[in-house]
Design an enzyme around this catalytic site. Structure first.
Site, PDB file in Angstrom:
ATOM      1  N   LYS A 269      -8.713 -52.704  -6.797  1.00  0.00           N
ATOM      2  CA  LYS A 269      -9.514 -53.304  -5.843  1.00  0.00           C
ATOM      3  C   LYS A 269     -11.015 -53.260  -5.939  1.00  0.00           C
ATOM      4  CE  LYS A 269     -10.463 -52.086  -0.797  1.00  0.00           C
ATOM      5  NZ  LYS A 269     -10.349 -51.369   0.127  1.00  0.00           N
ATOM      6  N   LYS A 281     -16.915 -51.681  10.935  1.00  0.00           N
ATOM      7  CA  LYS A 281     -16.893 -49.909  10.597  1.00  0.00           C
ATOM      8  C   LYS A 281     -17.975 -49.534  11.342  1.00  0.00           C
ATOM      9  CE  LYS A 281     -14.820 -49.375   6.030  1.00  0.00           C
ATOM     10  NZ  LYS A 281     -13.469 -48.932   6.350  1.00  0.00           N
ATOM     11  N   ARG A 355      -5.952 -54.999   0.867  1.00  0.00           N
ATOM     12  CA  ARG A 355      -4.644 -55.293   0.558  1.00  0.00           C
ATOM     13  C   ARG A 355      -4.483 -56.816   0.639  1.00  0.00           C
ATOM     14  NH1 ARG A 355      -2.554 -52.300   5.796  1.00  0.00           N
ATOM     15  NH2 ARG A 355      -4.244 -50.879   5.157  1.00  0.00           N
TER      16      ARG A 355
HETATM   17  N1  BES Z   1     -12.113 -49.458   1.948  1.00  0.00           N
HETATM   18  C1  BES Z   1     -11.081 -48.628   3.146  1.00  0.00           C
HETATM   19  C2  BES Z   1     -10.744 -47.528   2.973  1.00  0.00           C
HETATM   20  C3  BES Z   1     -11.389 -46.126   2.583  1.00  0.00           C
HETATM   21  C4  BES Z   1     -11.873 -45.382   3.479  1.00  0.00           C
HETATM   22  C5  BES Z   1     -11.641 -46.230   1.205  1.00  0.00           C
HETATM   23  C6  BES Z   1     -12.490 -44.447   3.138  1.00  0.00           C
HETATM   24  C7  BES Z   1     -12.504 -44.713   1.079  1.00  0.00           C
HETATM   25  C8  BES Z   1     -12.848 -43.931   1.746  1.00  0.00           C
HETATM   26  C9  BES Z   1     -10.320 -49.918   3.607  1.00  0.00           C
HETATM   27  O1  BES Z   1     -10.554 -50.922   3.352  1.00  0.00           O
HETATM   28  C10 BES Z   1     -10.133 -49.560   5.068  1.00  0.00           C
HETATM   29  O2  BES Z   1     -11.034 -49.811   5.841  1.00  0.00           O
HETATM   30  N2  BES Z   1      -8.889 -49.089   5.775  1.00  0.00           N
HETATM   31  C11 BES Z   1      -8.757 -49.113   6.895  1.00  0.00           C
HETATM   32  C12 BES Z   1      -7.342 -49.927   7.181  1.00  0.00           C
HETATM   33  C13 BES Z   1      -7.169 -49.789   8.694  1.00  0.00           C
HETATM   34  C14 BES Z   1      -7.973 -50.843   9.328  1.00  0.00           C
HETATM   35  C15 BES Z   1      -5.703 -50.285   8.899  1.00  0.00           C
HETATM   36  C16 BES Z   1      -8.678 -47.646   7.227  1.00  0.00           C
HETATM   37  O3  BES Z   1      -8.245 -46.999   6.349  1.00  0.00           O
HETATM   38  O4  BES Z   1      -9.126 -47.215   8.364  1.00  0.00           O
HETATM   39 ZN    ZN Z   2     -11.987 -51.395   1.724  1.00  0.00          ZN
HETATM   40 ZN    ZN Z   3     -11.949 -52.045   5.019  1.00  0.00          ZN
END
Ligand code: BES
Ligand code: ZN
Ligand code: ZN
Length: 501
Positions: A269, A281, A355
């Protein structure tokens, strides 16, 4: 650090710190290199301090002018025969840190420390890994003087005991491998630690190009936005549409000298910054999101060491680098985008972007490269941190042999990993009413639904997904070989895996 072998007896040359290992309940120090009187004085002092040789216990004693050794570092190895490779690497890291704390410039590693792991090559490899990984500093953005100051206060030379010719040759091989594996890990750390303003998609591609020089066996193919468009990689282009930096596709290929039909594809990724996009975020979750390309950083680290490792397989490393930003041109919740294989994705949350880019990269790997196995590494979900904490990666796989080989390689690398189930019934949760699949499946089982989403794009090629959101970044130092910041998690797992094929 510089490494050398010393054939003269310890005590006959000057050194700042000599490290000797002792097993629990068998505390004898200085045999053969300290005068008996000093040796027993040291042993008495250890007794007085209650030092028992428990694994990881370190005791630093000044020998002053009595010998050529300025300080003696007695290192507890725990019960005889119980030392593992992983523990030994961490112990080496601790030895280096202790020597740094004692302002040593050089350190001699007594043979007692190298005896307890399988063989001399591996002992030296693990020693070097521990020391190199523990001495890592990310200084690129400090004042020159501050960086120099750190360097001045750090160990610069490591001396190893020499041995008979055959053993010495093996130790030298371990030394080379230790240096190569550490340098690869360090590259991944540097890439992760570099701020997103510099480590943008084009820079990620530049980093890949740098690894494909002549004589390495590595070639690099790059596709820009237009070429990706022609390939049908609309999913990734949507993720990057809100950014000033265009997405870019990168494929590294390592071909061994001897022809082989075995092909492995490794996908990382590569979100160079994850703001969440329009599903923005909150600030406290955004601050570390420069690390969201750690999967691709591990791929780049891997390729740095492949010319040294020379595995007997063709290795494809790929990533689609993109920046996830909100703007007037950003993709939106509710949009429907098609991945390279034609599968349509309904975007419910633009923050589940990893994803969406992996959909294109995995489909490309499966349909264009047609490898025997696909492995992806991704900082994919916050949910994996809830499930396994911040030191352990999650692995989900469609293939038992592949999964077991990877878990074994991770253990050898000292990179903690745990299996989670690819539980098929949860595929219900990512069903869309109007597209082939939806990009989120709700909070419960978030690691699993993310993996089930990815599975749609691997087209039955044996596949393992490794969610590294937790261990790719150390917020505090939980082990001596993981200084705060990018850890380079996964580089040595991949190297060990490829070496095992
Ligand atoms: N890059 C983040 C995941 C992440 C979180 C990596 C903390 C490292 C540390 C990913 O793209 C993300 O934002 N995932 C979301 C998915 C949700 C919206 C279904 C998450 O995990 O909150
Ligand atoms: Zn991410
Ligand atoms: Zn994300």
């Amino acid at each position: 650090m510089e490494y050398s072998f010393r054939s003269e007896p310890l005590g006959s040359f000057a050194c700042d710190v000599a490290a000797e290992g002792v097993c629990q309940g068998a505390i004898a120090v200085g045999k053969g290199y300290l005068p008996d009187t000093i040796s027993s004085a040291v042993e008495n002092e250890l007794k007085r301090r209650g030092f028992e040789g428990k694994e990881g216990d370190c005791c630093l004693l000044a020998l002053l002018e009595q010998t050529m050794i300025r300080q003696l570092l007695i290192v507890g190895m725990g019960e005889r025969g119980k030392m593992t490779g992983e523990k030994f690497r961490t112990l080496s890291a601790k030895i280096l840190k202790t020597a740094n704390g004692a302002r040593a410039k050089d350190i001699y590693v007594h043979s007692s420390l190298l005896k307890n792991v399988r063989d001399p090559a591996l002992s030296v490899q693990l020693l070097v890994e521990g020391m190199e990984l523990a001495s890592y500093h990310f200084n690129a953005y400090r004042k020159h003087t501050a960086a120099e100051e750190i360097k001045k206060r750090s160990v610069a030379r490591v001396m190893l005991p020499s041995a008979d010719f055959a053993t010495r040759k093996r130790m030298e091989r371990g030394l080379e491998r230790g240096k190569s594996f550490s340098a690869a890990t360090v590259l991944a750390r540097d890439l992760v630690n570099t701020p997103s303003m510099f480590m943008h998609p084009r820079e990620m591609a530049q980093q890949a190009l740098k690894l494909a020089s002549r004589g390495t066996g590595i070639t690099c193919k790059i596709m820009n936005r237009e070429q990706m468009e022609k390939m049908g990689m609309h999913a990734s282009l949507a993720v990057g549409a809100g950014s000033q930096h265009e997405p870019i596709f990168v494929q590294l290929v390592y071909r061994p000298k001897a022809k082989t039909s075995k092909k492995i594809a490794i996908v990382g990724k590569a979100i160079t910054f994850d703001s969440g996009g329009l599903s923005l975020k909150p600030a406290e979750h955004m601050s570390d999101m420069k690390i969201d390309m750690a999967g691709a950083a591990a791929v780049l680290g891997l390729f740095k060491a492949l010319p040294d490792l020379k595995p007997r397989v063709e290795v494809h490393g790929l990533f689609i680098a993109a920046e996830n930003m909100p703007s007037g041109s950003a993709y939106r919740p509710g949009d429907i985008v098609a991945a390279m294989d034609g599968t349509t994705i309904e975007i419910e949350n633009t923050d589940a972007e990893g994803r969406v880019t992996l959909a294109d990269a995995l489909a490309y790997a499966a349909l264009k490269i047609k490898p025997q196995a696909i492995i992806d590494l991704a900082t994919l979900t916050g949910a994996v941190i809830i499930a396994l904490g911040s030191d352990v990666a999650g692995i989900l796989s469609t293939n038992k042999d592949l999964k077991q080989a990877l878990m074994h390689a991770a253990q050898e690398a000292g990179e903690p990993i745990w299996e989670l189930p690819l539980f098929k019934p949860y595929a219900e949760l990512i069903k869309s009413k109007i597209a082939d699949v939806r990009n989120v499946g709700g909070r419960p089982g978030g690691v699993i639904t993310a993996a089930l989403f990815l599975e749609k794009f691997v087209h039955d090629v044996p596949w393992a997904h490794i969610d590294i959101a937790g261990p790719s970044y150390a917020e505090k130092e939980t082990r001596a070989e993981w200084p705060v910041g990018g850890t380079g998690w996964g580089v040595r797992l991949l190297l060990n895996y490829l070496a095992s094929l």
